[in-house]
Design a protein around this motif. Structure first.
Motif, short mmCIF file in Angstrom:
data_model
loop_
_atom_site.label_atom_id
_atom_site.label_comp_id
_atom_site.label_asym_id
_atom_site.label_seq_id
_atom_site.Cartn_x
_atom_site.Cartn_y
_atom_site.Cartn_z
N THR A 5 -19.82 -39.67 -24.25
CA THR A 5 -20.38 -38.66 -23.40
C THR A 5 -20.78 -39.57 -22.12
O THR A 5 -20.93 -40.61 -22.24
CB THR A 5 -21.68 -38.22 -23.82
N GLY A 8 -26.02 -33.54 -22.11
CA GLY A 8 -24.72 -33.91 -22.36
C GLY A 8 -24.09 -33.57 -23.83
O GLY A 8 -23.12 -33.23 -24.08
N GLU A 22 -17.77 -35.13 -20.42
CA GLU A 22 -18.82 -34.04 -20.34
C GLU A 22 -18.07 -32.72 -20.13
O GLU A 22 -17.28 -32.41 -19.20
CB GLU A 22 -19.53 -34.49 -18.95
#
Length: 958
Positions: free
Chosen positions: A85, A694, A831
């Motif tokens: 992420t 996220g 993301e």
């Protein structure tokens, strides 16, 4: 032949599927992860041999439309599957554990140092292993460290290995006396070390501290070391032996200023200022010289030390962390039978007679002393332990000096505090120290042994009292662990309880006769049995093994002669992860047993008094062993019948208690002085918000799980802390992916801890992960049989909009380069973002983020005919080939011809935000390399979903 070059983060097509190229790839050799796949599917692809082409993510198919409700489901499913992420932390998405907010504090402290040097001194049961492992995983992921060694006691090595593998995806090799030979087989040449070959290791401190192994380890030791139970690795002028060797080892490791060093202990203060200063001096020699009475000195130390009690973190950032609200303790007194009391007095008389015998010199007298003390301790434990001790040769018989006899005697009879790192000794010590020709005295020992045999069972009121205690605990809903000092006693107790309890509870016994891995297996087998459980164990389980998920009470069948051991036993159940509101501890105490009374009054009760007053345990002062030894020696050389009458020269129990009170006062002061202030709560809150942005918040995960399960055919029942879902009606593919052996229905809990085989509503839970993978796979594959909760496109009418609004689910992939110790480290970050605009694509009015989030919660207010919805989506997603200025002709959905520049700008903004996040963490400590952080967005971004929201009124055109 020129091979194509694929940069990390780019999409390629090979073997009939799409892949994301990962770092460490080169021109002819790709390391890649399947698009939407997990780390276990990472593979190598040879570009010179296999057909590999640049891939683009296909647009959503208009013919496979659903409604817009699936947008939120698909976004969450995507986030749950992320393993790389965005945000300042590279490792969190790949963990199989969700750190509590307070556990991010040590991580932030470590990342604000050029070289991480940290003392993690949180209270027992808060999660120091998680905190240290989290730091290590992040340093490795960022390239700040290249390898890891955990130094710990041999008893805890396998648990460390399992924690690292199960929760942090670090496969470490065990370096123990029993594994070294096998590890050496893989080495190349005589000059290569185990630590050159194996990147991650868990090492027995007591094995590696010897000069024979130490120097090679120090030479090849990796640049990141965790020292568990670090207080056992410091020495002062009053200590020596094994502790000094451990101190020398860690000092040599700490001497390398570039080595990351994490010291972990719940007891950094032993009451001796010199020991504490030596401990913090391992982090930085200047810390040992600080004036900690001044604010400046405390502030400097606060950058390297975190120390919190449960009360400090119970509601940290307004998020509850559940611990038992209380530990209820009591004593269960029992009286010996006349026969047992008579044998005890006969043995005590024999002991006094033996100790006063000076024939054979001082060595012979010291061997006799330890032999009879071992006998008295075993007799206080159980008849079986006493009989076995009487029939076993004393360990000190072969010694050559009084000092050696004392050393062996203390190690086998006393519960030594100065060497906590060694695994508990639970074998009977033996008391037969007689010459082979001394048949008269040996016959006396045989008579004692036969008398002890006769007391087993009905003649043992202690055993009978235990039965009542255990039955009472079970009746009150507590499954207990019964701790015994000796293997023979534990087996004896377990046999009795199996008979006494019958089918009311399953009884298991774990002792030092089993290697650590088999102990865990024995406990797992007991957990797996339905119904109530009783575990009988020796002190081989008093530290390191987490038992709070299955047991709620501790019974001290035998008193430990070191109160720290009592605290360790009770800490197996009184810790984070315990579901019971209160835990219990019961201490069995012989009302007419002089030895029990001495230990109880001098040590155990005082320890409990301080723990209740301070809220944490304070180690007993260093001379407690001397005091207990002196008390026992005077007991054996005098004719007293009560402990108060025991005459002592030089120091008394009052002296011990006074020093102990002084240590407690220092501990109370130190927890005020050294309270962690280096990281402010608002700083943690900011990073936590970015993490959840996220990865998804807990509320988002719960909403996702409920909606997905409902759409997939499950029926759910609300519970106070979540819900329970019937899994038998789910599609076969999802049923098979859920963790095996789960209960039916499957409970999903909001709060930790959760019972075994239940699910927790967070992204790292296996059941949540299985649901997310199924939702994502079904959305990407229109041919998936059965219900599909989310589609990649949809149209719906809703009262949430006044004008036609289009929502886009976009995945950004970014090429991140961080400064590492072996040069720049390339990484890939992912993301998922949801964007939305009002009006037409050629003149979009973009919505602010808060309005976009609100749109995801919109409910449909009317139906749209499928053919109209399909036609609407066709107008947006129909492929068009155009000639862009200064570019080759390209084919893309009509929507993207209007929006691609805006999406590219959003990708660049995401890349800049990611760079700022990493720079922010490093700039706080003025770390070098901040300017070398680069983030480049891979463009075009992946358009995963397109969803159109039409106003409830007819028409819906702008």
């Amino acid at each position: 032949m020129t091979l194509p070059v694929f940069t990390p983060g780019s999409l390629v097509n090979a073997r009939g599927r799409d892949w994301v190229v990962l770092p460490d790839s080169d021109e002819g050799f790709l390391i890649a992860r399947p698009l939407g796949g997990g780390d276990d599917e990472i593979a190598a692809i040879l570009t010179g041999v296999e057909d590999v082409t640049q891939a683009t993510f296909p647009p959503p198919p208009p013919g496979d439309a659903g409604n817009a409700v699936g947008a939120g489901l698909l976004r969450t499913a995507l986030r749950v599957g992320f393993r790389a992420t965005a945000g300042p932390f590279r490792s969190l998405a790949g963990l199989a554990v969700e750190p509590r907010p307070y556990q991010l504090v040590p991580l932030l402290m470590a990342l604000r140092q050029e070289t991480a040097r940290l003392l993690i001194a949180d209270d027992v049961g808060i999660g120091k292993t998680i905190e240290a492992s989290l730091i290590a995983t992040e340093l490795l992921a960022q390239g700040s460290a290249t390898g890891l060694t955990v130094l710990c006691s041999p008893a805890l090595a396998e648990q460390w290995q399992q924690e690292l593998a199960d929760k942090f995806r670090i496969d470490a090799e065990l370096v123990l006396p029993t594994t070294v030979k096998r590890l050496h087989k893989n080495l190349i040449g005589d000059d290569q070390s185990i630590f050159d070959f194996y990147r991650y290791t868990v090492v027995s401190t007591d094995f590696i501290k010897s000069p024979r192994h130490r120097d090679d380890f120090v030479r090849a030791c990796p640049d990141l070391v965790i020292v568990d139970e670090a207080h056992t690795c410091v020495a002062d002028d009053s200590t020596g032996g094994g502790r000094m060797l451990r101190y020398d080892l860690v000092r040599k490791l700490a001497a390398d200023p570039d080595r990351h060093l994490l010291l972990v202990t719940a007891t950094p203060h032993s009451g001796k200022d010199e020991s504490f200063r030596n401990l913090i001096g391992l982090l930085d020699p200047t810390l040992a010289k600080l004036n900690l009475d001044e604010a400046k000195g405390r502030e400097q130390l606060a950058r390297h030390m975190v120390q919190r009690r449960r009360g400090d973190i119970r509601t940290y950032l307004k998020e509850d962390t559940k611990f038992p609200s209380a530990r209820e303790t009591r004593e269960e007194r029992y009286h010996l039978t006349d026969d047992y009391r008579a044998l005890l007095r006969q043995v005590l008389a024999y002991a006094r007679e033996t100790v006063r015998d000076t024939s054979g010199g001082q060595l012979r007298q010291r061997v006799r002393y330890w032999s009879v003390l071992a006998l008295l301790r075993a007799l206080a434990s159980s008849p079986r332990a006493a009989a076995a001790t009487l029939r076993t040769r004393a360990k000190g018989v072969e010694t050559e000096t009084p000092q050696e006899a004392d050393r062996i005697g203390r190690a086998t009879v006393l519960d030594m505090a100065e060497d906590e790192a060694a695994e508990s000794v639970d074998v009977i010590p033996g008391s037969d120290d007689l010459d082979e020709h001394d048949q008269t005295e040996r016959a006396r020992l045989v008579r004692f042994a036969k008398a002890a045999d006769a007391l087993a069972g009905r003649g043992d009121t202690k055993l009978k009292a235990l039965g009542g205690v255990v039955q009472g605990l079970l009746a009150d809903g507590y499954d207990p662990i019964v701790f015994c000092r000796f293997i023979d006693t534990a087996e004896y107790v377990a046999e009795h309880l199996r008979t006494a309890l019958g089918t009311a509870a399953t009884v298991a016994c774990v002792t030092g006769t089993l290697p650590p891995s088999e102990r865990e297996n024995r406990i797992d087998e007991l957990r797996a049995v339905e119904g109530r459980h009783v575990l009988v164990a020796t002190d081989c389980l008093s530290e390191g093994v987490n038992l709070q998920d299955a047991f709620q009470a501790v019974v001290h069948y035998d008193l430990a002669w070191n109160p720290t051991r009592h605290e360790q036993r009770e800490g197996r159940v009184d810790r984070f992860g315990q579901t019971a509101e209160k835990v219990r501890a019961v201490t069995m105490l012989g009302a007419d047993n002089l030895i029990d009374e001495i230990v109880m009054r001098v040590l155990i009760r005082k320890h409990e008094e301080i723990r209740r007053s301070l809220g944490v345990s304070v180690p007993v002062p260093n001379f407690s062993n001397q005091l207990v030894e002196a008390l026992m020696e005077e007991l054996l050389t005098s004719s007293t019948e009560t402990w108060e009458q025991v005459p002592l020269e030089g120091f008394t129990a009052t002296d011990l208690h006074a020093e102990w009170d002084s240590s407690a006062a220092k501990e109370r002061t130190s927890r005020t002085k050294f309270a962690q202030a280096g990281i402010k709560p608002d700083e943690v809150a900011r990073e936590l918000a970015e993490i959840r942005a996220g990865l998804g918040s807990s509320t988002e995960i719960e909403t996702f799980a409920r909606e997905a399960l409902d759409a997939l055919g499950s029926s759910m029942t609300a519970r106070e802390d979540g819900f329970a879902a019937v899994t038998a009606t789910l599609p076969p593919g999802l049923r098979d992916a859920l963790p095996p052996g789960h209960p039916q229905p499957l409970p999903f809990h909001r709060d930790l801890p959760v019972p075994r085989r239940h699910a927790h509503l967070d992204r790292t839970d296996p059941a949540v992960g299985a649901i997310a993978r199924y939702v994502l796979d079904a959305a990407l594959d229109p041919k998936t049989p059965g219900p599909r909760p989310a589609r990649r496109c949809g149209v719906m009418r809703t009262n949430a909009v006044q004008r036609r609004t289009t929502l886009l689910l976009v995945r950004f992939r970014m090429h991140l380069t961080l400064p590492g110790r072996q040069g720049p480290r390339p990484l890939v970050a992912e993301e998922a973002r949801v964007l939305a605009f009002r009006g037409r694509p050629d003149n979009p009015e973009w919505l602010p983020p808060q309005d976009v989030e609100a749109l995801l919660a919109a409910e449909p207010s009317g139906n749209i005919a499928p053919d109209l919805a399909r036609d609407d989506l066709e107008r947006l997603l129909a492929l068009e080939t155009r000639q862009a200025p200064d570019r080759e002709p390209a084919t893309k959905p009509r929507l993207l011809w209007h929006l691609e520049d805006a999406l590219d700008a959003e990708a660049d903004a995401a890349a800049e935000q990611l760079r700022d996040s990493h720079a922010r963490v490093r700039e706080a400590s003025r770390q070098s390399g901040t300017s070398k952080i680069t983030v480049i967005a891979n463009k075009p971004a992946d358009l995963l979903g397109v969803y159109v929201y039409m106003p409830a009124a007819a028409g819906g055109l702008p």
